[in-house]
Design a protein around this motif. Structure first.
Motif: not given
Lengths: 120, 182
Positions: A48-49, A71-72, A88, A91, A108-112
């Motif tokens: 869930q990020m 899922i990503v 990387n 899943t 690095t793909i989702h810097p948040v």
């Protein structure tokens, strides 16, 4: 009767000798115990990020495994100087690292998405 | 007096601009959608963002914008793959409907607007659109698609997509701030 006594004496002697051979000083025992308790395996789930737990306190030399249950695709990368980075992770893929010092990391793909490793 | 009027205009714009993004998707207030129609709307929403990202990859030279566009293309493709796998498993064929048609029409307009932007103004236009688009899609998924899904697996997939959409929104806002500070 004499033969039986001899056998018992031999068994007792063997027990004493083997016990003495395995003896260590209290200091040595403490060090061994400490070392065995230091090295641990930890798992951080990516879902869930989020990294869960987002902050992990551990000992130097412990191993951390990140597993992607999202899922990503995600990765984990040291934030300040990119001292270490996973490939990387699709899943269900995971990546492990022996931790040598405290660090902050992110995807690095989702810097948040951020996490922290704190060594004791 | 003139100041008050200016403030009113700013406040009104602040309220209305987000509505311009959200209203097209929610215009069909309480449209009763079947799972096949929900699947279609979800796929179209993801395809649209992939199309916007493709334009950014052609037009932008900004590293942060290119990185964001790459993430959008990768993540939304992953969501489509999961949706396709699920509808195949459920033997459901995504069905075109008013919501998916509206999404497609709006996406076509947005693509036209982005292609028309100059190199100087493109990056900001793309990122601003991404912020608005993700806000609108999150609202649509949370208030229309999830509540109306009848299949548990479809509902779960949509629920799993929401954190990714929210992370995309945060990422877009992060890049947006970068432009604001320049």
């Amino acid at each position: 009767m004499k033969g039986q006594l001899g056998l018992i004496q031999a068994v007792v002697l063997l027990f004493v000798i083997s016990s003495l051979a395995g003896c260590t000083t209290p200091e040595e025992r403490a060090t061994t115990l400490q070392k065995s308790s230091i090295v641990r395996m930890h798992t951080i789930v990516i879902q869930q990020m989020k990294f869960t737990p987002a902050t992990l306190t551990l000992n130097e030399g412990d191993t951390v495994t990140w597993i992607n249950r999202d899922i990503v695709v995600h990765n984990v990368t040291e934030e300040t100087n990119k001292e270490w980075a996973s490939p990387n992770l699709d899943t269900a893929k995971s990546w492990s690292m022996v931790v040598s010092k405290s660090s902050s990391y992110f995807c690095t793909i989702h810097p948040v998405m951020k996490g922290t490793l704190n060594t004791r | 007096m003139k100041n008050i009027t200016s403030w009113r205009t700013i406040c009104l714009a602040f309220v209305l601009v987000p509505l311009l993004y959200v209203s097209p998707i929610l215009a069909q207030k309480n449209p009763k959608l079947t799972d096949a129609e929900i699947a279609s709307a979800a796929v179209v929403a993801n395809q649209s963002d992939i199309a916007f990202a493709a334009i950014a990859q052609q037009k932008s030279k900004n590293a942060e914008v290119l990185k964001f566009a790459e993430t959008m293309a990768r993540d939304h493709k992953a969501v489509i793959d999961q949706a396709v796998a699920l509808v195949t498993k459920l033997k459901v064929t995504p069905k075109d409907n008013a919501v998916s048609r509206k999404l497609k029409a709006d996406a076509t307009k947005t693509q036209k607007m982005l292609r028309a932007k100059s190199a100087r103004t493109f990056d900001k236009a793309y990122v601003d659109n991404e912020v608005g688009y993700h806000k609108a899609v999150i609202a649509a998924v949370e208030t229309v698609l999830i509540p109306q899904s009848s299949n548990g697996e479809l509902k779960a997939l949509l629920q799993n997509v929401v954190p990714a959409l929210k992370s995309h929104l945060e990422h877009a806002q992060m890049v947006q701030k970068m432009f604001a500070s320049k």
